[in-house]
Design an enzyme around this catalytic site. Structure first.
Site, PDB file in Angstrom:
ATOM      1  N   CYS A  29       0.809  -1.219   0.000  1.00 32.12           N
ATOM      2  CA  CYS A  29       0.000   0.000   0.000  1.00 32.12           C
ATOM      3  C   CYS A  29       0.845   1.275   0.000  1.00 32.12           C
ATOM      4  O   CYS A  29       0.309   2.380  -0.115  1.00 32.12           O
ATOM      5  CB  CYS A  29      -0.965   0.004   1.173  1.00 32.12           C
ATOM      6  SG  CYS A  29      -2.237  -1.268   1.034  1.00 32.12           S
ATOM      7  N   HIS A  84      -1.740   3.232  -5.984  1.00 33.32           N
ATOM      8  CA  HIS A  84      -2.684   2.286  -6.573  1.00 33.32           C
ATOM      9  C   HIS A  84      -4.082   2.891  -6.471  1.00 33.32           C
ATOM     10  O   HIS A  84      -4.244   3.978  -5.906  1.00 33.32           O
ATOM     11  CB  HIS A  84      -2.613   0.930  -5.853  1.00 33.32           C
ATOM     12  CG  HIS A  84      -2.968   1.015  -4.412  1.00 33.32           C
ATOM     13  ND1 HIS A  84      -2.085   1.461  -3.439  1.00 33.32           N
ATOM     14  CD2 HIS A  84      -4.118   0.754  -3.758  1.00 33.32           C
ATOM     15  CE1 HIS A  84      -2.679   1.445  -2.268  1.00 33.32           C
ATOM     16  NE2 HIS A  84      -3.927   1.023  -2.420  1.00 33.32           N
ATOM     17  N   HIS A  93      -8.572   2.462  -6.138  1.00 36.86           N
ATOM     18  CA  HIS A  93      -9.727   1.687  -5.690  1.00 36.86           C
ATOM     19  C   HIS A  93     -10.981   2.266  -6.326  1.00 36.86           C
ATOM     20  O   HIS A  93     -11.053   3.476  -6.576  1.00 36.86           O
ATOM     21  CB  HIS A  93      -9.918   1.782  -4.169  1.00 36.86           C
ATOM     22  CG  HIS A  93      -8.812   1.189  -3.377  1.00 36.86           C
ATOM     23  ND1 HIS A  93      -8.616  -0.165  -3.269  1.00 36.86           N
ATOM     24  CD2 HIS A  93      -7.829   1.772  -2.644  1.00 36.86           C
ATOM     25  CE1 HIS A  93      -7.574  -0.391  -2.492  1.00 36.86           C
ATOM     26  NE2 HIS A  93      -7.072   0.763  -2.096  1.00 36.86           N
ATOM     27  N   HIS A 153     -11.621  10.425  -9.370  1.00 37.45           N
ATOM     28  CA  HIS A 153     -10.504  10.545 -10.311  1.00 37.45           C
ATOM     29  C   HIS A 153      -9.463  11.551  -9.823  1.00 37.45           C
ATOM     30  O   HIS A 153      -8.957  12.373 -10.592  1.00 37.45           O
ATOM     31  CB  HIS A 153     -10.994  10.868 -11.733  1.00 37.45           C
ATOM     32  CG  HIS A 153     -11.609   9.681 -12.417  1.00 37.45           C
ATOM     33  ND1 HIS A 153     -12.839   9.175 -12.078  1.00 37.45           N
ATOM     34  CD2 HIS A 153     -11.139   8.876 -13.395  1.00 37.45           C
ATOM     35  CE1 HIS A 153     -13.112   8.116 -12.824  1.00 37.45           C
ATOM     36  NE2 HIS A 153     -12.097   7.900 -13.634  1.00 37.45           N
ATOM     37  N   GLU A 165     -13.054  -0.160   0.374  1.00 38.47           N
ATOM     38  CA  GLU A 165     -12.030  -0.034  -0.670  1.00 38.47           C
ATOM     39  C   GLU A 165     -12.233  -1.064  -1.768  1.00 38.47           C
ATOM     40  O   GLU A 165     -11.733  -0.911  -2.872  1.00 38.47           O
ATOM     41  CB  GLU A 165     -10.633  -0.206  -0.058  1.00 38.47           C
ATOM     42  CG  GLU A 165     -10.232   0.932   0.862  1.00 38.47           C
ATOM     43  CD  GLU A 165      -8.771   0.874   1.254  1.00 38.47           C
ATOM     44  OE1 GLU A 165      -8.151  -0.209   1.146  1.00 38.47           O
ATOM     45  OE2 GLU A 165      -8.246   1.919   1.674  1.00 38.47           O
TER      46      GLU A 165
HETATM   47 ZN   LIG Z   1      -5.423   1.230  -1.105  1.00 35.60          ZN
END
Ligand SMILES: [Zn+2]
Length: 120
Positions: free
Chosen positions: A24, A28, A30, A68, A107
């Site tokens: 993490c 990245h 979700h 976004h 998430e």
């Molecule tokens: Zn995450």
């Protein structure tokens, strides 16, 4: 009775305080799922606790800030764990929606948090 309204948005994030080897720590994304719960009595005439449309309208400006985006760039979300995101959402929704009683942030379909204002 409680009602809820569910929203989704897509954001990137990373967790700056986990160890360098934790996955993490890397950027990245979700597809977050948020549910806002509102508690109250049924209006005897309208037959509802709250207007879903009102909840949606309160959520809209938050979605514009979150969707976004890289969450880490948003003031107050420098450490954007699901827990901190739930608190961040609570503090922005509660003033406009006093009957808010729970914020859920997921998430993914199997990991999420529930916040009920414990730290206010
Ligand atoms: Zn995450």
């Amino acid at each position: 009775m409680e009602i809820f309204k569910k929203f989704t948005f897509d954001s990137a994030h990373y967790l700056p305080h986990v160890s360098a080897t934790h996955k993490c720590r890397r950027m990245h994304g979700h597809t977050y799922i948020v549910r806002l719960f509102v508690a109250g009595d049924l209006d005897p005439v309208l037959g509802w606790v709250a207007d879903f449309g009102d909840v949606k309208a309160i959520w809209k400006p938050l979605e514009e800030q979150l969707d976004h985006r890289t969450l880490n760039d948003i003031p107050g979300l420098e450490n954007p764990t699901a827990e901190n995101l739930a608190i961040w959402i609570w503090r922005r929704v509660k003033p406009s929606l006093p009957a808010l009683c729970r914020v859920e942030v997921c998430e993914n379909p199997s990991s999420g948090v529930i916040y009920q204002g414990e730290y206010e």
